[in-house]
Write an enzyme that holds these catalytic residues in place. Structure first.
Site, PDB file in Angstrom:
ATOM      1  CG  ASP A 181      80.012  15.002  51.017  1.00 52.42           C
ATOM      2  OD1 ASP A 181      81.247  14.962  51.078  1.00 52.42           O
ATOM      3  OD2 ASP A 181      79.362  15.055  49.949  1.00 52.42           O
ATOM      4  CG  ASP A 282      84.877  17.049  49.110  1.00 44.22           C
ATOM      5  OD1 ASP A 282      84.083  16.809  48.190  1.00 44.22           O
ATOM      6  OD2 ASP A 282      85.605  18.065  49.139  1.00 44.22           O
ATOM      7  CD  GLU A 340      85.178  14.107  44.937  1.00 47.74           C
ATOM      8  OE1 GLU A 340      84.644  14.617  43.954  1.00 47.74           O
ATOM      9  OE2 GLU A 340      85.666  14.798  45.847  1.00 47.74           O
ATOM     10  CG  HIS A 411      77.463  17.117  44.069  1.00 48.15           C
ATOM     11  ND1 HIS A 411      78.028  15.877  44.278  1.00 48.15           N
ATOM     12  CD2 HIS A 411      78.311  18.023  44.618  1.00 48.15           C
ATOM     13  CE1 HIS A 411      79.168  16.036  44.932  1.00 48.15           C
ATOM     14  NE2 HIS A 411      79.359  17.315  45.154  1.00 48.15           N
ATOM     15  CG  ASP A 412      81.139  17.659  42.024  1.00 42.15           C
ATOM     16  OD1 ASP A 412      80.576  18.678  42.433  1.00 42.15           O
ATOM     17  OD2 ASP A 412      81.918  16.980  42.718  1.00 42.15           O
TER      18      ASP A 412
HETATM   19  O1  ISL Z   1      83.628  19.281  39.498  1.00 44.27           O
HETATM   20  C1  ISL Z   1      84.815  19.360  39.419  1.00 44.27           C
HETATM   21  C2  ISL Z   1      85.486  20.355  38.634  1.00 44.27           C
HETATM   22  O2  ISL Z   1      85.062  20.240  37.318  1.00 44.27           O
HETATM   23  C3  ISL Z   1      85.660  18.431  40.094  1.00 44.27           C
HETATM   24  O3  ISL Z   1      86.996  18.709  39.885  1.00 44.27           O
HETATM   25  C4  ISL Z   1      85.344  18.512  41.571  1.00 44.27           C
HETATM   26  O4  ISL Z   1      85.635  19.781  42.041  1.00 44.27           O
HETATM   27  C5  ISL Z   1      86.173  17.494  42.276  1.00 44.27           C
HETATM   28  O5  ISL Z   1      85.679  16.257  41.876  1.00 44.27           O
HETATM   29  C6  ISL Z   1      86.050  17.667  43.778  1.00 44.27           C
HETATM   30  O6  ISL Z   1      84.725  17.621  44.181  1.00 44.27           O
HETATM   31  C7  ISL Z   1      84.404  17.761  45.523  1.00 44.27           C
HETATM   32  O7  ISL Z   1      85.111  18.781  46.174  1.00 44.27           O
HETATM   33  C8  ISL Z   1      84.817  20.119  45.776  1.00 44.27           C
HETATM   34  C9  ISL Z   1      83.331  20.405  45.673  1.00 44.27           C
HETATM   35  O8  ISL Z   1      83.135  21.612  44.985  1.00 44.27           O
HETATM   36  C10 ISL Z   1      82.598  19.308  44.961  1.00 44.27           C
HETATM   37  O9  ISL Z   1      81.221  19.578  44.952  1.00 44.27           O
HETATM   38  C11 ISL Z   1      82.920  18.034  45.668  1.00 44.27           C
HETATM   39  O10 ISL Z   1      82.205  16.935  45.183  1.00 44.27           O
HETATM   40  C12 ISL Z   1      85.459  20.999  46.810  1.00 44.27           C
HETATM   41  O11 ISL Z   1      85.047  20.619  48.081  1.00 44.27           O
END
Ligand code: ISL
Length: 627
Positions: A181, A282, A340, A411-412
């Site tokens: 990641d 990310d 992502e 995980h989100d």
């Molecule tokens: O989970 C979210 C908010 O509800 C999403 O907006 C998420 O933050 C977004 O998809 C970005 O995710 C990624 O970047 C973030 C991190 O917290 C997440 O775990 C990651 O998957 C910041 O690095």
């Protein structure tokens, strides 16, 4: 020259890639009917008229933002040829590991790298071809590792570099691959670059980030953070502020600085030289921001996520930076990339992943995770019939020509099973149905740890049991305006911690995840790997069969998908290639119904019910090989 103005017709706008995604997004977010697109009156309407009708919120900022987006892409790539190249990542089953919650070998209550190595045979047996590891780099862990302090070091909580090397060797020995990641939209505020940028305003690192001046307590612009509050961190008592779209410890990098980009490429090269096979990038669509960081529009913010988002979710130099990064580092190593990309739709997705444009291999879109008009932190039951609408649109516009990523959990987000079936009445059937679609639709399946065991949401009973910064920040913001109980209910509906509780390995204490005290609540509800491995009717056994079926099938990997016309709750489609053909029939509802009258006959290969009957039962799926 700008192609579109407020007097452009909706029809013309819809025929451009960005325009199509913008209009589809408006329809989705506002919960409008897709029938509008077939209505000649609506399609002849001028863009200005539409924007004025969008709830009277279409002020100047809104029009500017929409026109800016529409005119950002002059190149009409809708007619690019389909991508027919054979690639390992099109054939693979990916599996996402959230290391903190996977398996703990040293008893500190936190999953670790040796824990992943210990479970490689389990993953191989499941049929996994490639692992994606959520961040394991050195980090203050403000956002569980998505805040990186040192990109070339392993966080001691997860182990050592030697542990990592062993893991990578173990993965490769088993003929599997590993992707990391990579979080390069932002670094931790404890990263060396940021520390130097703060301590010495003359340092070259100052321009590696977005520093701006603003007096008093008013930040430099009105952008909001994804994690509540303003998207700015005030630096001490000075008038200096630095941009942070996520937590106050995740500082956005300035991608307009070529030296910063070169340093990032060095980091990537370092990992590729180690032998990793690629990256999940990310929030990679957020790296380019509109010059001058202008204020965001309120209406777009409410519709799409934090205020300001139109200035960076598809920023002006996004394509340039992705192309540069690919040619500098990914291409020389033939490394795989999946981006992502919150907010990106199928058409803009093509512009980012078409093989001729050389940007990314694949991307994650999120349009299927909530129902139209609904938001993540809303308590509602997800109607699985929407998956048919989603895949029909997605496959028509993207999936038959390019490689989609297919996923339900990560995980989100809370678990998909719980969104559709909060009481768990159909847990096994539904887990199998979702898996069957994921393995037979056209694209690359990504499982998230525990999905293969039928993991559901966790019954957190109060905010003290939650760990995620997004939930905690939101809760603190909400209790300013409502009772603690109401705030907790909202947080619970969208909490990321649901998917972050440990994997259930067996029926022992803490589900066999740790011998110590787990960092977060564990769930022990009998859906564990040990008991499912010996039960041929378990969800795990079903997923293994699905993986084998896909692995051995040209049609399921490269074949066209054709979605058949059926009543709403039935989702039926075929996959075919070179004389091999499958018919997949799903009931997306908790109500039984009659089977489609016209259906191909053949051999039943897999189903979540023991035998077929005249009616399609609740959440039934059948995979049939047409003879
Ligand atoms: O989970 C979210 C908010 O509800 C999403 O907006 C998420 O933050 C977004 O998809 C970005 O995710 C990624 O970047 C973030 C991190 O917290 C997440 O775990 C990651 O998957 C910041 O690095």
């Amino acid at each position: 020259m700008n192609r579109f103005t407020l007097t452009s017709k909706i029809r013309d706008v819809y025929n451009s890639p960005v325009g199509r995604d913008v209009i589809d997004k408006l329809i989705l977010q506002l919960g409008l009917s897709e029938k509008l697109l077939k209505n000649p009156l609506a399609m002849n309407m001028k863009l200005g008229t539409l924007s004025a009708r969008v709830g009277g919120n279409a002020d100047e900022g809104f029009n500017d933002a929409i026109l800016g987006l529409l005119n950002s892409e002059q190149n009409d790539c809708l007619k690019e040829p389909p991508d027919t190249e054979r690639k390992w990542w099109k054939e693979s089953l990916f599996y996402q590991i959230y290391p903190r919650s996977f398996y703990d070998t040293d008893g500190d209550g936190i999953g670790d790298i040796p824990g992943i190595t210990a479970k490689l045979d389990y993953l191989k047996e499941l049929g996994v071809d490639a692992l994606w590891l959520s961040p394991i780099y050195d980090s203050p862990q403000d956002d569980n590792g998505y805040d990186i302090r040192d990109y070339r070091a392993i966080d001691p909580v997860f182990g050592t570099m030697e542990d990592f090397d062993n893991l990578l060797a173990g993965v490769h020995e088993r003929g599997m691959r590993l992707i990391m990641d990579l979080v390069i939209n932002h670094t931790s505020d404890e990263h060396e670059w940021f520390k130097q940028a703060v301590s010495d305003p003359e340092s070259k690192y100052r321009d590696y980030y977005h520093f701006r001046k603003s007096e008093g307590e008013e930040p430099p612009n009105n952008w909001k953070s994804f994690f509540s509050g303003q998207a700015w961190k005030k630096i001490g008592d000075s008038d200096d502020w630095a941009l942070c779209l996520f937590s106050k410890k995740q500082m956005d990098l300035n991608w307009d600085n070529p030296e910063m980009r070169r340093d990032v490429y060095e980091i990537i090269r370092w990992w590729l030289e180690k032998g990793v096979d690629g990256f999940r990038l990310d929030v990679i669509n957020l790296i380019s921001k509109t010059d001058g960081l202008p204020n965001g529009n309120d209406f777009i913010g409410k519709m799409m996520g934090p205020r300001g988002i139109e200035h960076y979710f598809y920023g002006p130099k996004l394509h340039d930076y992705l192309q540069e990064m690919r040619s500098e580092v990914f291409e020389p190593f033939d490394a795989f990339t999946v981006g992502e990309m919150p907010g990106i739709g199928p058409e803009t997705g093509k512009l980012l992943t078409s093989p001729t444009r050389r940007e990314l291999d694949m991307f994650f879109s999120f349009d299927h995770l909530e129902l139209p008009g609904k938001a993540k932190f809303e308590d509602y039951i997800y109607d699985a019939a929407f998956l048919k609408t989603y895949y029909t649109r997605w496959m028509r516009n993207y999936g038959n020509a390019y490689q989609s990523s297919l996923f339900y959990d990560n995980h989100d987000n809370p678990r998909m099973l719980s969104k559709i079936d909060p009481d768990g009445k159909y847990r096994d059937k539904l887990a199998m149905l979702l898996g069957a679609i994921q393995f037979t639709m056209r694209g690359t399946p990504f499982l998230y740890q525990g999905q293969e065991l039928g993991a559901v949401n966790t019954a957190f009973s109060n905010i003290d049991e939650m760990r995620d910064i997004e939930s905690l920040n939101l809760y603190n913001e909400l209790i300013e305006k409502m009772s603690e109980a109401e705030a907790f209910k909202i947080v619970l509906s969208g909490a990321r911690d649901h998917a972050r509780v440990p994997v259930q390995w067996d029926g022992s204490k803490h589900s066999g995840f740790t011998t110590g005290e787990p960092w977060i609540k564990t769930l022990s509800d009998g859906y564990d790997a040990e008991s499912q491995a010996v039960d041929e009717n378990s969800i795990l056994s079903f997923y293994k069969q699905l993986a084998q079926l896909r692995k051995n099938s040209e049609a399921l990997i490269y074949g066209e998908v054709e979605i058949l016309r059926t009543k709403e709750q039935i989702f039926a489609y075929t996959r075919k290639s070179k004389g091999e053909e499958y018919y997949i029939e799903c009931n997306l509802s908790p109500n039984a119904c009659s089977r489609p009258s016209k259906r191909p006959s053949g051999k039943l290969l897999l189903s979540n019910y023991p035998e077929q009957s005249k009616t399609m039962r609740e959440f039934e799926v059948c995979i049939i090989e047409i003879e």
